[in-house]
Design a protein around this motif. Structure first.
Motif, PDB file in Angstrom:
ATOM      1  N   LYS A  46       0.818  -1.217   0.000  1.00 15.22           N
ATOM      2  CA  LYS A  46       0.000   0.000   0.000  1.00 15.22           C
ATOM      3  C   LYS A  46       0.856   1.272   0.000  1.00 15.22           C
ATOM      4  O   LYS A  46       0.610   2.207  -0.781  1.00 15.22           O
ATOM      5  N   ASN A 106       2.213   6.722  -6.931  1.00 14.30           N
ATOM      6  CA  ASN A 106       1.138   7.568  -7.458  1.00 14.30           C
ATOM      7  C   ASN A 106       1.369   9.045  -7.169  1.00 14.30           C
ATOM      8  O   ASN A 106       1.176   9.900  -8.036  1.00 14.30           O
ATOM      9  N   LYS A 107       1.791   9.355  -5.943  1.00 15.25           N
ATOM     10  CA  LYS A 107       1.956  10.755  -5.537  1.00 15.25           C
ATOM     11  C   LYS A 107       3.296  11.346  -5.969  1.00 15.25           C
ATOM     12  O   LYS A 107       3.386  12.530  -6.263  1.00 15.25           O
ATOM     13  N   MET A 158       6.323  12.372  -0.206  1.00  9.96           N
ATOM     14  CA  MET A 158       4.928  12.327  -0.652  1.00  9.96           C
ATOM     15  C   MET A 158       4.144  13.551  -0.189  1.00  9.96           C
ATOM     16  O   MET A 158       3.134  13.907  -0.792  1.00  9.96           O
ATOM     17  N   LYS A 213       2.819   1.790  -3.335  1.00 10.15           N
ATOM     18  CA  LYS A 213       1.907   2.162  -4.415  1.00 10.15           C
ATOM     19  C   LYS A 213       1.482   3.624  -4.272  1.00 10.15           C
ATOM     20  O   LYS A 213       1.366   4.349  -5.261  1.00 10.15           O
ATOM     21  N   GLU A 214       1.290   4.039  -3.017  1.00  9.23           N
ATOM     22  CA  GLU A 214       0.945   5.440  -2.765  1.00  9.23           C
ATOM     23  C   GLU A 214       2.102   6.352  -3.174  1.00  9.23           C
ATOM     24  O   GLU A 214       1.896   7.413  -3.764  1.00  9.23           O
TER      25      GLU A 214
END
Length: 681
Positions: free
Chosen positions: A465, A472-473, A514, A468-469
């Protein structure tokens, strides 16, 4: 009072270690046998290495276990069984026979008179029941003597004197008088066969009680050694009766010499010995594993495993000492290696064996086999997260046990004829029990908050998780982290560092970006730079904050401390050099601390490798028209600069290892930036 609480708060870690030391010492002493230790060490088949030994007191010679086993077997084989004679069954059978006879015998059908036929039948009936009828088959010879119990009377008979139910027909044919006609014989055979019921049964309880009584009456002694009598001379081989006499003296010494009067001295001796063992463990941790020594959870974990192994071994020895090799002692170094390192695992394993030497029989043989098995565990178990590796290592450990035991037996007995094959089964069971290491590691991770290579493998999955975050960010940061992970892993493999730990640390080291991804160049998709409108000090603060924010995100997502250490240390106490120089151009009196990362500096090979790999990978993006010579000079400049700043002072890494890391990074970067042939249009 305030001073007391302040002192307590300041030294609470040290106080806890003291409490742990005392508690562990008390628990181990409680588990150790409360008997003296025989001061002579001897082995069967080896020469006596001490001066002539004379009996310090009179004592009995104990029979060895093999002799006692033979006597027990002889008693069991020759034991006289007890049988119960049930008279009530006889009476019921007789009544039944008479009733059947009355109903079946018709005077007009037979030439023999009814009274005579009845008398013949009762004669046979009484003869059959004289000693009784059995139905079951018992494993006794026909001439085996048995006891037959009739009420309160017991008589001795041969087993063959009992009648069997299936033999009644033949027996009736032999016993019925020749005066009776064939038809009467046939009638009596059928009636008696129907009426006669087995009335004799084996009295198992009485038989077992009799055997037990005889077993208890076995004399465990076979002689006496008088005080002052010579037991063995120097250089004489320990074997036969001499070996048994020495064992008898040892047992007598441990059971009688240590009485209540000197029990306190025994406890004092144990306190000193056990305290020395645990002191050595603390000293080792403080001198060579200071980061573990400072972590009370990890110290507690190590002590807990030592006490657990002593407890398991003590329980098994008390139940039956022959099962002592079933205890999977090799789990201890295996687990400590999984959570810490091989050197610590072997050291703790050795200290634990020192304590177990007071618990187990044949301590020299036991310590030798377990030490060799522990070394094999440390040398063979690698990459525990690969299941096949554990099975292979367990097989090797079991093989070492078997070979070692086989060699000891040959040395002691001089042949293999008397070898106890069941011990090999215990070694196999021990190997199978060692496979329990995997679920135990998982349990320890949950109980103590530790992390093993198995958990690291799960964290290295880019589909988690958090990663993957990050992709994406901050896709640029994610790509940078992957590149750093590849560089750091290759470097770690070259210097035998924990490659899996380094890789996971590299994947997560920049997760703090992030929060403000566009303030980092790798995530800027156009020429607009968010720092253009900011003061250099403010920009530096944003860049530095990614470390603090990374730690917060990691804690929120329950990342292990070993991984968070990489987030803390990957910039050490270096400067945000670009913004520092910009500020210096505007203001000569710039304060370096405003542009400095909070640290700490790397404190292990793995965190040092990440710092080098991260700096080199990030700065390599600024190279224009990279060549091999440019890359080499560039890597040298960055890592030498970090060394000059003292970033690696706390890391247990050598100059030679740093040079090796440089070579790996140069090679990898040359492969990344290799020149391609220009294709024609």
């Amino acid at each position: 009072m305030n001073n007391f609480f302040a002192l307590f708060s300041k030294n609470q870690s040290l106080i806890y270690k003291g409490f742990l030391f005392v508690l562990s010492t008390v628990l181990v002493i409680y588990l150790l046998p409360k008997g003296g230790q025989f001061k002579y060490n001897f082995q069967k088949g080896k020469p006596w290495q001490y001066e002539n030994l004379y009996a310090p007191f009179s004592f009995t010679i104990k029979k060895d276990e093999k002799t006692l086993d033979k006597e027990r077997e002889a008693i069991k084989e020759n034991a006289t069984p007890y049988f119960d004679y049930n008279s009530e069954i006889v009476e019921r059978s007789k009544t039944n026979f008479l009733q059947l006879f009355q109903d079946a015998f018709v005077d007009s059908l037979y030439t023999t008179s009814k009274s005579m036929a009845k008398e013949e039948g009762l004669t046979v009936f009484n003869e059959v029941y004289a000693n009784g009828v059995i139905d079951e088959v018992y494993p006794y010879e026909q001439d085996k003597l048995i006891y037959l119990k009739r009420g309160n009377e017991v008589e001795q008979l041969a087993y063959s004197q009992f009648h069997r139910k299936e033999n009644i027909k033949n027996r009736v044919a032999k016993l019925v008088s020749e005066k009776s006609t064939e038809d009467v014989k046939m009638l009596l055979q059928k009636l008696l066969e129907r009426a006669i019921i087995p009335n004799v049964t084996l009295d198992s309880k009485l038989t077992e009680a009799s055997v037990a009584s005889e077993l208890n009456a076995i004399n465990p002694n076979k002689g006496v050694v008088e005080k002052g009598g010579r037991i063995i001379a120097k250089g004489e081989v320990v074997e036969g009766d001499t070996y048994q006499i020495l064992n008898s003296l040892k047992a007598e010494y441990q059971s009688q010499v240590w009485s209540k009067s000197n029990h306190s001295w025994l406890i004092i001796g144990y306190v000193i010995i056990v305290s020395l063992v645990f002191s050595m463990l603390f000293l080792f941790l403080k001198k060579y594993r200071f980061h573990i020594y400072n972590d009370n959870t990890k110290v507690t974990f190590i002590f807990f495993n030592v006490i657990l192994m002593v407890l398991l071994t003590t329980i098994v020895v008390k139940l039956d000492a022959k099962y002592v090799y079933v205890v999977p002692l090799c789990i201890l170094p295996l687990i400590l290696k999984a959570f810490f390192d091989p050197r610590l695992g072997l050291f703790v394993h050795t200290l634990t064996l020192m304590l177990l030497g007071f618990v187990v029989p044949n301590s020299f043989e036991y310590l030798f086999l377990q030490l060799i098995a522990g070394i094999v565990t440390i040398l063979t178990v690698s990459e525990l997260y690969r299941r096949a590796n554990l099975f292979i290592s367990v097989g090797q450990i079991t093989l070492v046990y078997i070979i070692g035991y086989f060699a000891f037996f040959i040395l002691q007995e001089g042949n293999v004829q008397l070898i106890i094959w069941e011990n090999f089964g215990y070694f196999i069971l021990c190997g199978l029990a060692t496979l329990f290491a995997h679920p135990l590691i998982y349990l320890y991770e949950k109980l103590f908050g530790l992390v093993s290579d198995v958990s690291l493998l799960e964290l290295s999955d880019t589909n988690t998780k958090l990663l993957k975050e990050l992709s994406n960010k901050a896709p640029g940061t994610f790509h940078h982290s992957l590149n750093v992970a590849n560089l750091a892993e290759a470097a770690a493999n070259e210097i035998d560092a924990n490659a899996m730990l380094v890789r996971v640390g590299a994947l997560y080291h920049d997760i703090g970006k992030m929060k403000n991804p566009t303030y980092f160049t790798e995530n800027q998709v156009n020429s607009v730079n968010a720092h253009q409108d900011l003061d250099p000090k403010e920009s530096a603060s944003i860049i530095i904050d990614h470390v603090i924010k990374g730690i917060e995100i990691a804690r929120k997502n329950n990342l292990p401390d070993r991984v968070i250490d990489f987030i803390r240390t990957h910039h050490g106490t270096s400067l945000v050099y670009y913004f520092y120089m910009n500020e210096k151009k505007q203001n000569e009196g710039v304060n370096e601390e405003d542009f400095q990362y909070p640290g700490p500096i790397p404190f292990s090979k793995e965190t040092a490798i990440l710092m080098m790999s991260d700096s080199v990978e990030a700065a390599s993006k600024s190279l224009k028209e990279p060549t091999s010579s440019k890359i080499d000079a560039f890597v040298e400049k960055i890592i030498d600069g970090q060394m000059a700043q003292g970033q690696f002072l706390n890391a247990n890494i050598t100059f030679k290892e740093i040079q090796t890391i440089k070579k790996v990074l140069k090679k990898k970067l040359n492969n990344i930036y290799h020149l391609r042939v220009e294709y024609p249009e």
